[in-house]
Design a protein around this motif. Sequence first.
Motif, short mmCIF file in Angstrom:
data_model
loop_
_atom_site.label_atom_id
_atom_site.label_comp_id
_atom_site.label_asym_id
_atom_site.label_seq_id
_atom_site.Cartn_x
_atom_site.Cartn_y
_atom_site.Cartn_z
N LEU A 1 0.96 -1.34 0.02
CA LEU A 1 0.06 -0.02 -0.05
C LEU A 1 1.00 1.46 0.04
O LEU A 1 1.90 1.25 0.27
CB LEU A 1 -1.04 0.04 1.34
N VAL A 2 0.22 2.29 -0.56
CA VAL A 2 1.08 3.71 -0.58
C VAL A 2 0.95 4.10 1.08
O VAL A 2 0.14 4.53 1.54
CB VAL A 2 0.39 4.70 -1.45
N LYS A 3 2.24 4.17 1.43
CA LYS A 3 2.32 4.51 3.12
C LYS A 3 2.59 5.92 3.04
O LYS A 3 2.49 6.71 4.18
CB LYS A 3 3.64 3.79 3.58
N ALA B 1 -0.33 12.73 0.45
CA ALA B 1 -1.09 11.55 0.37
C ALA B 1 -0.75 10.53 1.68
O ALA B 1 0.43 10.15 1.41
CB ALA B 1 -1.06 10.79 -0.95
N THR B 2 -1.70 10.28 2.25
CA THR B 2 -1.52 9.30 3.51
C THR B 2 -2.66 8.32 3.49
O THR B 2 -3.78 8.76 3.09
CB THR B 2 -1.51 10.23 4.70
N TRP C 1 -8.32 0.09 3.25
CA TRP C 1 -7.62 1.37 3.33
C TRP C 1 -8.15 2.39 2.27
O TRP C 1 -8.19 1.75 1.09
CB TRP C 1 -6.01 0.72 3.14
N ARG C 2 -7.97 3.57 2.52
CA ARG C 2 -8.37 4.74 1.60
C ARG C 2 -7.21 5.65 1.55
O ARG C 2 -6.40 6.04 2.65
CB ARG C 2 -9.72 5.19 1.93
N LEU C 3 -6.79 6.18 0.37
CA LEU C 3 -5.73 7.19 0.25
C LEU C 3 -6.46 8.64 0.42
O LEU C 3 -7.21 8.97 -0.40
CB LEU C 3 -5.08 7.06 -1.26
N HIS C 4 -5.72 9.29 1.57
CA HIS C 4 -6.48 10.64 1.98
C HIS C 4 -5.43 11.58 1.09
O HIS C 4 -4.05 11.62 1.38
CB HIS C 4 -6.27 10.83 3.28
N MET C 5 -6.11 12.52 0.23
CA MET C 5 -5.39 13.64 -0.14
C MET C 5 -5.39 14.97 0.30
O MET C 5 -6.57 15.35 0.75
CB MET C 5 -5.69 13.62 -1.74
N ALA C 6 -4.26 15.62 0.39
CA ALA C 6 -4.33 16.88 1.25
C ALA C 6 -3.76 17.92 0.20
O ALA C 6 -2.40 17.60 -0.22
CB ALA C 6 -3.81 16.94 2.59
N PHE C 7 -4.33 19.06 -0.11
CA PHE C 7 -3.76 20.03 -1.02
C PHE C 7 -3.53 21.39 -0.18
O PHE C 7 -4.12 21.79 0.35
CB PHE C 7 -4.52 20.17 -2.07
#
Length: 234
Positions: free
Chosen positions: A133-135, A209-210, A222-228
Amino acid sequence: TKSPTAGVPPPPPKRRAHRSNKNAASHDLPDSFAPLLSSSEMEVVTSGLTSDLIHAVSVQARLRFREGRHVIPLDKDNRRPQFFFDSSSSDSADDNKSSGCMLSLKTTVGSERFSLEQDLDTTQPTTSRSRPLVKGAELIFDPPLRLGNVAPTLLHFPDLFEDRALPKLRRMRVVGIVIEFLSSLWFLLEKILWAIERRCQVHLSKVNATPTYRSSVDGAHWRLHMAFTGHLQL
């Protein structure tokens, strides 16, 4: 009686004809044994490749966008405004170096509850690893990118993906009326946001991305949370 060939030296042995090596002629490969050279014909098998084959990835890179405007045609309708970004140089950039926005990229892919050292440790058994998974992923723009046509792009971004449930819902009369009403409101919202965007400029400086563990109807995933991170310039 003497043989007529007596005293005559034997003829020289016949020389074997040299056969040209096709590989040597076409690919300049040596005739001798060369185990380190690749074969002249290669085939890449792409079937059966899954994400489970990748245990861990750690990437750190830096690149520079060419200075100027770059258009990304995300909208299928070419008549609609397309998303673009403007790349400019930093005020502290050296004049001798290349101009344009600098992008710093950092991303890590690995197993759950593993540190970076454990992810990259090849002695770790496969049975102890989870699905990759993307950590974490981080993009930093220096200076911040100026984005254009953000509102029309975000409103029509779901159209880039095929929705299998929506065509079935449209067949229901009541649902179809509701969808048409929401579409009209969506068009009005786009006009309002576009008018606001024309009076200000959107600048993007950082993307994070977390992974987050969330529960849903189908279960916990698991979901990928994006923050800008950025700012508006009036």
